[in-house]
Design an enzyme around this catalytic site. Structure first.
Site, PDB file in Angstrom:
ATOM      1  N   GLU A 158      -4.477  30.027  -7.186  1.00 17.04           N
ATOM      2  CA  GLU A 158      -4.683  31.455  -7.422  1.00 17.04           C
ATOM      3  C   GLU A 158      -6.176  31.747  -7.373  1.00 17.04           C
ATOM      4  OE1 GLU A 158      -1.440  31.967 -10.693  1.00 17.04           O
ATOM      5  OE2 GLU A 158      -2.678  33.762 -10.611  1.00 17.04           O
ATOM      6  N   PHE A 270     -10.654  17.759  -9.867  1.00 11.14           N
ATOM      7  CA  PHE A 270      -9.635  17.755 -10.931  1.00 11.14           C
ATOM      8  C   PHE A 270      -9.882  16.684 -11.984  1.00 11.14           C
ATOM      9  CE2 PHE A 270      -6.405  21.018 -10.221  1.00 11.14           C
ATOM     10  CZ  PHE A 270      -7.027  21.632  -9.146  1.00 11.14           C
ATOM     11  N   ALA A 273     -12.946  17.586 -17.658  1.00  9.23           N
ATOM     12  CA  ALA A 273     -12.299  17.562 -18.984  1.00  9.23           C
ATOM     13  C   ALA A 273     -12.504  18.908 -19.668  1.00  9.23           C
ATOM     14  CB  ALA A 273     -12.898  16.444 -19.822  1.00  9.23           C
ATOM     15  N   CYS A 281       1.911  27.345 -12.583  1.00 11.67           N
ATOM     16  CA  CYS A 281       2.551  26.250 -11.838  1.00 11.67           C
ATOM     17  C   CYS A 281       2.647  24.918 -12.569  1.00 11.67           C
ATOM     18  CB  CYS A 281       1.831  26.051 -10.515  1.00 11.67           C
ATOM     19  SG  CYS A 281       2.158  27.404  -9.391  1.00 11.67           S
TER      20      CYS A 281
HETATM   21  C1  UDX Z   1       5.183  32.065  -6.379  1.00 11.86           C
HETATM   22  C2  UDX Z   1       6.420  31.261  -6.043  1.00 11.86           C
HETATM   23  O1  UDX Z   1       7.396  32.074  -5.577  1.00 11.86           O
HETATM   24  C3  UDX Z   1       6.822  30.413  -7.180  1.00 11.86           C
HETATM   25  O2  UDX Z   1       7.952  29.680  -6.866  1.00 11.86           O
HETATM   26  C4  UDX Z   1       5.685  29.487  -7.413  1.00 11.86           C
HETATM   27  O3  UDX Z   1       6.015  28.544  -8.386  1.00 11.86           O
HETATM   28  C5  UDX Z   1       4.476  30.279  -7.820  1.00 11.86           C
HETATM   29  O4  UDX Z   1       4.172  31.188  -6.847  1.00 11.86           O
HETATM   30  P1  UDX Z   1       4.448  34.311  -7.333  1.00 11.86           P
HETATM   31  O5  UDX Z   1       3.998  34.715  -5.981  1.00 11.86           O
HETATM   32  O6  UDX Z   1       3.442  34.042  -8.390  1.00 11.86           O
HETATM   33  O7  UDX Z   1       5.414  33.036  -7.224  1.00 11.86           O
HETATM   34  O8  UDX Z   1       5.566  35.238  -7.868  1.00 11.86           O
HETATM   35  P2  UDX Z   1       5.511  36.664  -8.480  1.00 11.86           P
HETATM   36  O9  UDX Z   1       4.106  37.121  -8.655  1.00 11.86           O
HETATM   37  O10 UDX Z   1       6.482  36.633  -9.585  1.00 11.86           O
HETATM   38  O11 UDX Z   1       6.085  37.527  -7.261  1.00 11.86           O
HETATM   39  C6  UDX Z   1       7.380  37.469  -6.822  1.00 11.86           C
HETATM   40  C7  UDX Z   1       7.713  38.801  -6.158  1.00 11.86           C
HETATM   41  O12 UDX Z   1       9.023  38.747  -5.653  1.00 11.86           O
HETATM   42  C8  UDX Z   1       7.653  39.998  -7.115  1.00 11.86           C
HETATM   43  O13 UDX Z   1       6.773  40.970  -6.606  1.00 11.86           O
HETATM   44  C9  UDX Z   1       9.099  40.501  -7.168  1.00 11.86           C
HETATM   45  O14 UDX Z   1       9.201  41.903  -7.279  1.00 11.86           O
HETATM   46  C10 UDX Z   1       9.643  40.003  -5.845  1.00 11.86           C
HETATM   47  N1  UDX Z   1      11.114  39.864  -5.820  1.00 11.86           N
HETATM   48  C11 UDX Z   1      11.751  39.207  -6.811  1.00 11.86           C
HETATM   49  C12 UDX Z   1      11.831  40.397  -4.777  1.00 11.86           C
HETATM   50  O15 UDX Z   1      11.284  41.017  -3.884  1.00 11.86           O
HETATM   51  N2  UDX Z   1      13.180  40.238  -4.742  1.00 11.86           N
HETATM   52  C13 UDX Z   1      13.866  39.628  -5.719  1.00 11.86           C
HETATM   53  O16 UDX Z   1      15.087  39.528  -5.669  1.00 11.86           O
HETATM   54  C14 UDX Z   1      13.121  39.085  -6.792  1.00 11.86           C
HETATM   55  C1  UDX Z   2      -2.262  24.986  -8.860  1.00 12.86           C
HETATM   56  C2  UDX Z   2      -2.425  24.010  -7.693  1.00 12.86           C
HETATM   57  O1  UDX Z   2      -3.802  23.668  -7.540  1.00 12.86           O
HETATM   58  C3  UDX Z   2      -1.883  24.603  -6.415  1.00 12.86           C
HETATM   59  O2  UDX Z   2      -1.967  23.651  -5.367  1.00 12.86           O
HETATM   60  C4  UDX Z   2      -0.425  24.978  -6.661  1.00 12.86           C
HETATM   61  O3  UDX Z   2       0.207  25.464  -5.522  1.00 12.86           O
HETATM   62  C5  UDX Z   2      -0.328  25.974  -7.792  1.00 12.86           C
HETATM   63  O4  UDX Z   2      -0.903  25.371  -8.963  1.00 12.86           O
HETATM   64  P1  UDX Z   2      -3.513  27.106  -9.802  1.00 12.86           P
HETATM   65  O5  UDX Z   2      -2.556  27.016 -10.952  1.00 12.86           O
HETATM   66  O6  UDX Z   2      -3.768  28.406  -9.164  1.00 12.86           O
HETATM   67  O7  UDX Z   2      -3.083  26.114  -8.642  1.00 12.86           O
HETATM   68  O8  UDX Z   2      -4.922  26.608 -10.334  1.00 12.86           O
HETATM   69  P2  UDX Z   2      -5.813  25.307 -10.295  1.00 12.86           P
HETATM   70  O9  UDX Z   2      -7.113  25.671  -9.700  1.00 12.86           O
HETATM   71  O10 UDX Z   2      -5.113  24.150  -9.740  1.00 12.86           O
HETATM   72  O11 UDX Z   2      -6.039  25.073 -11.873  1.00 12.86           O
HETATM   73  C6  UDX Z   2      -4.957  24.846 -12.740  1.00 12.86           C
HETATM   74  C7  UDX Z   2      -5.445  24.648 -14.146  1.00 12.86           C
HETATM   75  O12 UDX Z   2      -6.094  23.392 -14.300  1.00 12.86           O
HETATM   76  C8  UDX Z   2      -6.438  25.701 -14.645  1.00 12.86           C
HETATM   77  O13 UDX Z   2      -6.100  26.081 -15.960  1.00 12.86           O
HETATM   78  C9  UDX Z   2      -7.757  24.969 -14.634  1.00 12.86           C
HETATM   79  O14 UDX Z   2      -8.646  25.465 -15.604  1.00 12.86           O
HETATM   80  C10 UDX Z   2      -7.325  23.548 -14.962  1.00 12.86           C
HETATM   81  N1  UDX Z   2      -8.241  22.505 -14.483  1.00 12.86           N
HETATM   82  C11 UDX Z   2      -8.439  22.341 -13.141  1.00 12.86           C
HETATM   83  C12 UDX Z   2      -8.851  21.651 -15.398  1.00 12.86           C
HETATM   84  O15 UDX Z   2      -8.668  21.778 -16.616  1.00 12.86           O
HETATM   85  N2  UDX Z   2      -9.672  20.659 -14.923  1.00 12.86           N
HETATM   86  C13 UDX Z   2      -9.891  20.463 -13.594  1.00 12.86           C
HETATM   87  O16 UDX Z   2     -10.629  19.539 -13.248  1.00 12.86           O
HETATM   88  C14 UDX Z   2      -9.257  21.341 -12.679  1.00 12.86           C
END
Ligand code: UDX
Ligand code: UDX
Length: 456
Positions: A158, A270, A273, A281
């Site tokens: 994200e 990653f 600490a 996720c």
């Molecule tokens: C994504 C992935 O889908 C999820 O599996 C992964 O683990 C994290 O990233 P994300 O994009 O964060 O999820 O989801 P969210 O922000 O909840 O958006 C999902 C969208 O799907 C929403 O805007 C919702 O309105 C839409 N939706 C949901 C539909 O259009 N149709 C549906 O039936 C249900």
């Molecule tokens: C993660 C994965 O990186 C991505 O590949 C997957 O598809 C979705 O989940 P995201 O959750 O967006 O992405 O963030 P990321 O940058 O991976 O950080 C996750 C968490 O770990 C954050 O809370 C971050 O602060 C923490 N983090 C990351 C640590 O504490 N230490 C690190 O060295 C790196």
């Protein structure tokens, strides 16, 4: 290629805008009408670096709809990117994915050649499940047809989701047939060959290597996603476990992480600490893979320990405050940063929320500041008894201690020695080990990091 993407969360929207930028004809469908109206008006509903610019540059190639009536049965690919929330027991709620599968099945025709792609993170076997639902719907209308369902997991961070889409390390496609494989290879060809002109807002890094393409079975692709996230989460928990030991033996974990990270077999990313991971996720996916393993009566002690260590880190912050302040009842604690990581306003599984709740339970008065996540926090946690500060400067006023929780760039350069003068006690807990501990200590601040040479 004509592509329908269902779901316009950070995954669907960034994938859709990137594919439109690459020249594909994208329809983005979301049942959230308000979101679709805003997108049509040119509004960008999520905080994602470069997204507004890429959407603007590719608007000719992307249309938004909230109606399945707009479904085009001639579409080449349908990408499912709807949310897959946790049911609370680790199991994944597939309802939305299943609704999409049914909706597609109700609309495909005899002549449709669409390949259906699961991009949402879904449990093992979901490709099969989606295929069954679609074929069942077709059968109801007398159409007997083999539907190709592929698994194509995303690895997007994200905040950096567009960067990760345009310049991925690898693309994983889990397919059963050559038709599905070639369809997905054509979709991603500009990325695989890096032949596109880089968007101005998401520049191509110097010396970027071409992404690898990994073709697997759908089941392996589904497991790759869980294994990747579990491993990354484990790497962070590993360094956090050593951070606690570093405090006991008098070592500095930032030096230790550097010392091991330069070994190419380990890698330096990653290994930061701190108070551990949050977000939508890591927590969800580690719980989900444990749930799956449990269905096979199989133990995964590494993943279990990864989760346990992670949530213990949040308590560590409170313990550190107690060690310095003794009694937290009546103490004022400033929380610097609410988002689960910088450059996002996302609060899903944010360590800040657990820490704030813990402090309130102990009777502390909590103030908080975040450059962009405060609005979300107010709306999503109406019960949270927090005083929101207007600025980082204001936050320090009258605090007995300040905890840095999210390492926003602007927090790295605050005039800490000046700000500490506004505090009742000059105590700063650096939950991300990003501040200059020597400089802070020289200016009379009690600095406590995570695993930086002293207990507490
Ligand atoms: C994504 C992935 O889908 C999820 O599996 C992964 O683990 C994290 O990233 P994300 O994009 O964060 O999820 O989801 P969210 O922000 O909840 O958006 C999902 C969208 O799907 C929403 O805007 C919702 O309105 C839409 N939706 C949901 C539909 O259009 N149709 C549906 O039936 C249900
Ligand atoms: C993660 C994965 O990186 C991505 O590949 C997957 O598809 C979705 O989940 P995201 O959750 O967006 O992405 O963030 P990321 O940058 O991976 O950080 C996750 C968490 O770990 C954050 O809370 C971050 O602060 C923490 N983090 C990351 C640590 O504490 N230490 C690190 O060295 C790196």
């Amino acid at each position: 290629m004509k592509v329908l993407i269902v779901g316009s969360g950070y995954v669907g929207l960034t994938t859709g805008s990137a594919l439109a930028y690459l020249g594909h004809e994208i329809t983005l469908l979301d049942i959230n009408e308000d979101r679709i109206l805003r997108l049509r008006d040119g509004e960008v509903p999520i905080h994602e670096r470069g997204l507004a610019e890429v959407l603007e540059e590719s608007k000719e190639n992307i249309q938004f709809t909230s109606s399945w009536e707009d479904f085009n049965s001639n579409v080449d690919i349908v990408i499912i990117a709807v949310g897959t929330p946790n049911k609370g027991n680790g199991d994944v709620d597939l309802t939305y994915v299943e609704i999409v599968a049914k909706s597609v099945g109700e609309r495909l025709t005899e002549n449709s050649h669409a390949v259906i792609v699961n991009k949402s993170t879904v449990p093992i076997g979901s490709a099969k499940r989606v295929k069954t639902i679609i074929e069942h719907e077709l059968k109801k209308r007398g159409i007997v047809k083999n539907i190709e369902v592929a698994s194509n997991p995303e690895f997007l961070r994200e905040g950096e989701a567009l960067y990760d889409t345009f310049y991925p390390d690898r693309i994983v496609i889990g397919v059963e047939t050559d038709t599905a494989k070639h369809r997905l290879l054509s979709l991603y060809q500009p990325l695989l060959e890096q032949t596109f002109t880089a968007p101005r807002s998401v520049k191509r890094p110097d010396g970027v290597s071409l992404p690898s393409i990994i073709t697997t079975s759908p089941t392996s692709a589904e497991l790759i996603k869980y294994a990747a996230n579990s491993f990354l989460a484990m790497k962070i928990s590993f360094v956090n476990e050593f951070a606690s030991l570093a405090e006991l033996v008098g070592a500095d974990i930032t030096e230790v992480a550097k010392g091991i990270g330069l070994d190419k077999r380990i890698g330096s990313r990653f290994l930061q600490a701190g108070i551990g991971w949050g977000g939508s996720c890591f927590g969800k996916d580690t719980a989900a893979i444990l749930y799956t393993a449990n269905q096979y009566n199989y133990d995964m002690p590494l993943v279990q320990a990864t989760i346990k260590t992670n949530y213990k880190q949040r308590e560590t912050i409170i313990r550190k405050l107690q060690l310095e302040l003794k009694v937290l009842r009546g103490a004022t604690i400033g929380v610097l940063g609410l988002a689960f990581k910088p450059n996002t306003d996302d609060l899903r599984d944010a360590p800040s929320l657990d820490i704030i709740r813990g402090l309130i339970e102990l009777g502390a008065i909590v103030k908080a500041f975040d450059p962009i996540a405060m609005t979300n926090c107010r709306v999503q946690n109406r019960d949270l008894d927090v005083q929101y500060a207007q600025s980082a400067q204001e936050l320090f006023e009258g605090c007995d201690g300040v905890v840095l929780i999210t390492e926003w760039e602007e927090f790295l350069h605050l005039p800490y020695s000046k700000l500490a003068k506004r505090m009742k006690k000059k105590l700063i807990i650096d939950g991300r080990n990003v501040l200059d501990k020597e400089a802070l200590r020289k200016s009379g601040i009690i600095y406590r990091g995570i695993g930086r040479g002293e207990t507490g």
